[in-house]
Design a protein around this motif. Structure first.
Motif, short mmCIF file in Angstrom:
data_model
loop_
_atom_site.label_atom_id
_atom_site.label_comp_id
_atom_site.label_asym_id
_atom_site.label_seq_id
_atom_site.Cartn_x
_atom_site.Cartn_y
_atom_site.Cartn_z
N ILE A 1 13.01 -0.36 -8.26
CA ILE A 1 12.07 -1.86 -7.83
C ILE A 1 13.17 -2.74 -8.03
N ASN A 2 14.38 -3.18 -6.49
CA ASN A 2 15.24 -4.21 -6.40
C ASN A 2 14.97 -5.28 -6.52
N HIS A 3 14.82 -5.93 -7.80
CA HIS A 3 13.92 -7.12 -8.16
C HIS A 3 14.90 -8.13 -7.76
N ARG A 4 16.21 -8.03 -7.06
CA ARG A 4 17.02 -9.55 -6.34
C ARG A 4 16.51 -9.55 -4.85
N CYS A 5 15.51 -8.31 -4.17
CA CYS A 5 15.34 -8.24 -2.90
C CYS A 5 14.04 -9.56 -2.93
N PHE A 6 13.72 -9.68 -1.43
CA PHE A 6 12.37 -10.56 -1.18
C PHE A 6 11.74 -10.55 -1.44
N SER A 7 10.80 -10.95 -2.04
CA SER A 7 9.14 -10.43 -2.75
C SER A 7 7.87 -10.81 -1.87
N GLY A 8 8.19 -11.12 -0.86
CA GLY A 8 7.34 -12.19 0.35
C GLY A 8 6.31 -12.86 0.10
N PRO A 9 5.18 -12.85 0.84
CA PRO A 9 3.99 -14.13 0.38
C PRO A 9 2.98 -13.12 -0.16
N TYR A 10 2.71 -12.51 -0.78
CA TYR A 10 1.52 -11.54 -1.21
C TYR A 10 1.81 -11.02 -2.64
N LEU A 11 3.15 -11.28 -3.24
CA LEU A 11 3.59 -10.30 -4.34
C LEU A 11 4.31 -11.59 -5.20
N ASN A 12 4.05 -11.76 -6.56
CA ASN A 12 4.58 -12.93 -7.11
C ASN A 12 6.05 -12.13 -8.16
N LYS A 13 6.89 -13.30 -7.52
CA LYS A 13 8.70 -12.95 -7.91
C LYS A 13 9.10 -12.21 -9.54
N GLY A 14 7.78 -13.11 -10.49
CA GLY A 14 7.70 -12.96 -11.80
C GLY A 14 7.63 -12.13 -12.03
N GLU B 1 1.76 5.25 -8.28
CA GLU B 1 2.40 4.41 -9.65
C GLU B 1 2.81 3.15 -9.19
N VAL B 2 3.96 3.82 -8.30
CA VAL B 2 4.82 1.94 -7.83
C VAL B 2 3.70 1.36 -7.02
N LEU B 3 3.07 1.72 -6.48
CA LEU B 3 1.51 1.01 -5.96
C LEU B 3 0.70 -0.10 -6.88
N SER B 4 0.74 1.00 -7.74
CA SER B 4 -0.19 0.33 -8.27
C SER B 4 0.32 -0.88 -9.22
N MET B 5 2.26 -0.72 -9.79
CA MET B 5 2.28 -2.09 -10.51
C MET B 5 2.71 -2.98 -9.56
N VAL B 6 2.60 -2.51 -7.81
CA VAL B 6 2.99 -3.90 -6.79
C VAL B 6 1.87 -4.36 -6.44
N ILE B 7 0.84 -3.75 -6.65
CA ILE B 7 -1.15 -4.63 -6.88
C ILE B 7 -1.23 -5.47 -8.07
N ASN B 8 -0.87 -5.13 -8.70
CA ASN B 8 -1.03 -5.53 -10.16
C ASN B 8 0.48 -7.28 -10.39
N ALA B 9 1.38 -7.11 -9.14
CA ALA B 9 2.08 -8.04 -9.30
C ALA B 9 1.19 -8.54 -8.21
N ALA B 10 0.68 -8.50 -7.51
CA ALA B 10 0.26 -9.54 -6.81
C ALA B 10 -0.74 -10.79 -6.54
N TYR B 11 -0.75 -11.90 -5.77
CA TYR B 11 -0.92 -12.56 -6.14
C TYR B 11 -2.64 -12.72 -5.98
N LYS B 12 -3.10 -12.08 -5.20
CA LYS B 12 -4.07 -11.64 -5.23
C LYS B 12 -4.20 -9.99 -4.16
N PRO B 13 -4.25 -9.19 -6.16
CA PRO B 13 -4.48 -7.80 -5.50
C PRO B 13 -5.40 -6.74 -4.34
#
Length: 893
Positions: free
Chosen positions: A535-548, A568-580
């Motif tokens: 999970i490369n935190h420095r990379c651009f997170s786009g409009p769907y995902l919350n950088k924090g 597991e990765v997709l679940s984490m990405v979903i939980n990091a979204a503004y709107k899952p």
């Protein structure tokens, strides 16, 4: 809700590693869902979160269920030592410590790193090169510390002797053979054979076959009665009545079918069934690891004739006087409910010293509980003293009973899941109506026929925590009223209609943005093993995902089974979204006919709604990199945000220099950006009439409001050309940008979306101003858009302005003198006093907030725990985000 969420997460992880079950509402194909903004359908599925919210009740803590806690334990324990191959030199090995476990995945840390967790790594027990301590010595293998810490100690032999003294090594049978990577519950499969003790005679056993295994709760069927389920029994695998096949013969007990089924078959049929089952058990023995957690029975001190109080197990709604009618040996006795009628009905129970539901006399009186007099008792009010004189019996002393005041954390009005005593196959929603000592009174919801509150011991293996049935794909009987009063409206995730101009994800040419392919040699063992995903935190997170939220995710996941790691990765990405729900909808569209995929159901929750979708996940390691890039492209984020490639400092995509708009076009839509030569008119270069000047004007207004954007926006003409290149795409991109700002407001966690230090602005604040206060009215904006956009700045002026903005941005960057993780409370207070939130420093002192706690603070936490209004809370979170950004830039890697 966190303990429950954490529990469910753990149960579902275990579920993935066990043999696949049939289709069921909990793990079958997805129902149809619509988007956040779309319509919804009526769904009467029971939802624990909504039920708890409606009733104002709390869930019983999952730590109160001792048997469930034991069933979830991995065979590996944190702190165990083992020998693992060095990643840089697979021919050498080094000792590592198990930090934590997740199913068959282990998080390891090489000995010598101390408390430094930056080099922690995941490995799959099933595929990794793991061995017990001492294996290298026995097999003449080289023990060598990793290169990163090789110079840390002069004498590594002495260090290992000191580090391994008193430590536990991982048992060899957990690292190889049939037990490898499995916990005891996973080892019990359908058709496994076990010996079951008779309910009345402790010296009589018969073999049963496992028909169903629900999280360790076993549905058992007597061998010889395979054609009927009328005599099936449900027992938890930790029940002391269960023994491995052969135990009865070793202890010279009888092997006979129970008396109530003996007449159903002839002697020869029973004998034939027994011989067949013994042969099957010899060929496919159940590993002894299954019985490692069975408690040994302690000696009892009961004698025949002693009086006590007991829960009537045939009707567990009453506590009655009872007597010890038989003592079999120093472990077992028979307790019979007293019945004074001329023709008594004999209700007897086989008990031992720790049996549930047996109590000393006067227990009911001391706890204010009604004691049901024996049937045939002539007196009006039951009195133990008179009754003992009448019977001429002594009371069983208190030392005969286990601790009768131990409640295990259960309290009145808590909710849980419990077995219906009249139908052991049914599990119901239950409410605790009363707790007295170690007994609870439960009210079962949703029963077809009303039932009185039934009595259960706090250590009963027929009660389960909230969410247990869902986690094990078993039907839960919901309450009637909760479902009928208000049908739950569930949002449905459906693939979004694609505009004609949109390029399908499958057809995106991957050679536009080449990335270095990870070197997977030596790291992937087997076709279905996923390499380590970063999970490369420095990379651009786009409009769907919350950088924090992305920044709070672990640095890597895996290696392990492809489907398991990617899910597991997709679940984490979903939980990091503004709107899952939006992310789930996008993930449904990621597919390729050439993939070897497996469909998995993913879940997300947002504002009380539950979203589910079936997502195609690749199964083989050679398709993992392509899958990750497809997902990132669909989410319009950097292709390296999560991938097998570790981004150390600068991303190969150079994603940090792009604004959101340009990044979306380049990586999300794969549009080629052509930057016109300086000084040339774009209208002349384009060679065609631009169809939507209104869109152009709207875009430029938006860019002007974001005046603190990066240097890439200095060419207004370039931006205009880009936005007008394709009208539908421009509209979609613009809508996406505005929707993101709306999501930020809805979620109220915009201050958590900290950007990595770059020329990019703090997106949350600027977007809010552009979409709320500064946007012109629609009519005025339409009128203005008909006029050509004036180019009021010369190129030199624009460059100077951008340099000034970058300088201002640089001045706001925070440079830390020390790692915030090591800050004390005093250090935190000192930092807060240096900001414009100095009046709040006292709160940090009172709350004992150190550096680690500071980095975990979010806007909702600050508002709730510090009782701050929104304005001061946002200001404080801005300062906290400055620390987070500086931390990621200076210390995270």
């Amino acid at each position: 809700m966190e303990p429950r969420a954490s529990f469910i997460a753990t149960m579902q992880e275990t579920q993935h590693l066990s043999p696949e079950k049939g289709q069921s509402p909990a793990n079958g194909k997805m129902e149809q869902f619509d988007s956040d903004e779309g319509s919804s359908i009526e769904d009467t599925d029971f939802n624990w979160d909504e039920f708890l919210e409606e009733t104002g009740a709390s869930a019983a803590p999952h730590t109160s269920f001792k048997h469930v806690e034991i069933s979830l334990q991995s065979s590996f324990q944190p702190g165990m030592k083992l020998e693992v191959a060095n990643k840089s030199n697979p021919d050498t090995y080094w000792v590592a410590t198990i930090i934590t476990t997740c199913g068959q995945l282990l998080l390891l840390r090489y000995c010598g790193y101390g408390d430094d967790r930056r080099a922690d790594f995941w490995c799959d027990v099933m595929t990794a090169d793991l061995h017990p301590v001492g294996w290298c010595t026995q097999n003449n293998k080289v023990l060598m510390p990793p290169d990163a810490i090789k110079e840390k100690y002069m004498d590594w032999t002495e260090f290992l002797i000191h580090d391994l003294t008193g430590a536990r090594t991982a048992p060899a049978n957990l690292l190889e053979g049939p037990l490898r990577g499995k916990n005891p519950v996973d080892l019990i499969t359908v058709d496994s054979l076990i010996e079951l003790q008779d309910s009345q005679n402790p010296f009589q056993y018969w073999i049963v076959s496992v028909v169903e295994n629900v999280g360790g709760r076993l549905r058992l069927r007597y061998v010889g009665l395979e054609e009927t389920e009328s005599y099936d029994q449900w027992l938890f695998y930790l029940d002391c009545r269960l023994r491995p096949v052969g135990w009865c013969q070793e202890n010279k007990y009888r092997m006979d079918p129970p008396a109530d089924i003996y007449s159903l078959k002839t002697i020869s049929e029973w004998k034939c069934a027994l011989e067949k089952s013994l042969n099957d058990a010899a060929n496919f023995p159940l590993p002894m690891e299954v019985f490692k957690d069975h408690a040994d029975l302690r000696n009892h001190f009961f004698t025949v004739g002693m009086k006590l109080e007991a829960v009537n197990m045939r009707e567990p709604f009453h506590i009655c006087p009872a007597s010890v009618t038989k003592v079999f040996n120093n472990h077992y006795l028979q307790v019979t409910i007293d019945d004074l009628r001329p023709e008594p009905s004999k209700i007897s129970m086989l008990c031992h010293a720790d049996s549930l539901g047996i109590l000393p006399i006067q227990w009911c009186l001391k706890n204010g509980v009604n004691l049901t007099p024996p049937k045939g008792y002539s007196g009006q009010d039951f009195d133990w003293a008179d009754y003992q004189k009448q019977c001429g019996a002594e009371a069983a002393p208190h030392l005969c009973f286990r601790n009768t005041s131990f409640s295990r954390g259960f309290t009145k009005n808590m909710k849980l899941e419990a077995v219906n005593p009249r139908n052991p196959a049914e599990i119901c929603v239950a409410s605790i109506t009363s707790v007295k000592g170690r007994l609870m009174w439960l009210h079962l919801e949703g029963l077809q026929m009303p039932s009185p509150e039934y009595i259960v011991d706090v250590e009963s293996m027929d009660i389960f925590p909230v969410g247990w049935c869902e986690a094990n794909a078993y039907n839960l009987t919901p309450p009637h009223k909760a479902v009928l009063r208000r049908k739950r409206r569930i949002a449905v995730v459906q693939p979004e209609k694609q505009l004609p101009s949109t390029v399908p994800v499958e057809k995106i040419p991957h050679d536009l943005c080449p990335v270095p392919q990870p070197d997977t040699t030596g790291t992937i063992n087997g076709r279905y093993c996923c390499p380590q995903l970063y999970i490369n935190h420095r990379c651009f997170s786009g409009p769907y995902l919350n950088k924090g939220r992305i920044a709070e995710l672990p640095q890597s996941v895996g290696p392990g089974k492809c489907v398991l790691v990617l899910k597991e990765v997709l679940s984490m990405v979903i939980n990091a979204a503004y709107k899952p729900g939006s992310v789930l909808r996008e993930l449904q569209l990621v597919e390729d006919p050439q993939w070897n995929f497996q469909e998995e159901t993913l879940k997300a929750k947002y504002r009380g709604k539950t979203y589910r979708a079936t997502v195609k996940i690749v199964r083989t390691s050679d398709q993992v990199a392509d899958f990750c890039r497809r997902v990132c492209a669909k989410l319009e984020c950097c292709p390296n945000l999560f991938s097998p490639v570790l981004v150390a400092e600068v991303c190969p995509e150079n994603c940090s220099i792009h604004t959101k708009t340009k990044y979306t076009y380049y990586y999300g839509k794969r549009k080629k950006i052509i930057k016109p030569p300086i000084g040339e008119n774009n209208n002349m270069k384009s060679g065609h009439v631009k169809p939507a000047r209104r869109r152009k004007r709207r875009k430029s207004i938006f860019v002007q409001k974001k005046r603190r954007s990066s240097a890439v926006d200095l060419n207004a003409a370039g931006s205009a050309e880009e936005s007008e290149d394709d009208e539908p795409d421009a509209m979609e991109d613009e809508t996406g940008s505005e929707e993101t700002s709306s999501e930020l407001r809805d979620d109220q966690t915009d201050t958590s979306s900290a950007e990595v230090p770059s020329a990019r602005p703090r997106r949350a604040v600027t977007l809010r101003s552009s979409t709320e206060s500064d946007r012109p009215p629609p009519t005025e904006r339409a009128r203005r858009s008909r006029r050509p956009q004036p180019h009021s700045y010369s190129e030199a002026e624009k460059c100077a302005q951008v340099k000034e903005e970058i300088k201002q941005e640089e001045e706001e960057k925070l440079i830390l003198d020390s790692n915030p993780l090591e800050w004390t409370v005093t250090d935190v207070v000192r930092f807060i006093k240096l900001t414009d939130c100095a009046p709040l420093a006292k709160i940090f002192q009172e709350q004992d907030i150190d550096g680690q706690a500071l980095l975990l603070l979010t806007l909702p936490t600050v508002q709730e725990c510090m009782e701050l209004k929104l304005g001061p809370a946002i200001k404080l979170c801005h300062q906290i985000e400055r620390v987070k950004v500086a931390f990621y830039a200076q210390y995270a890697n």
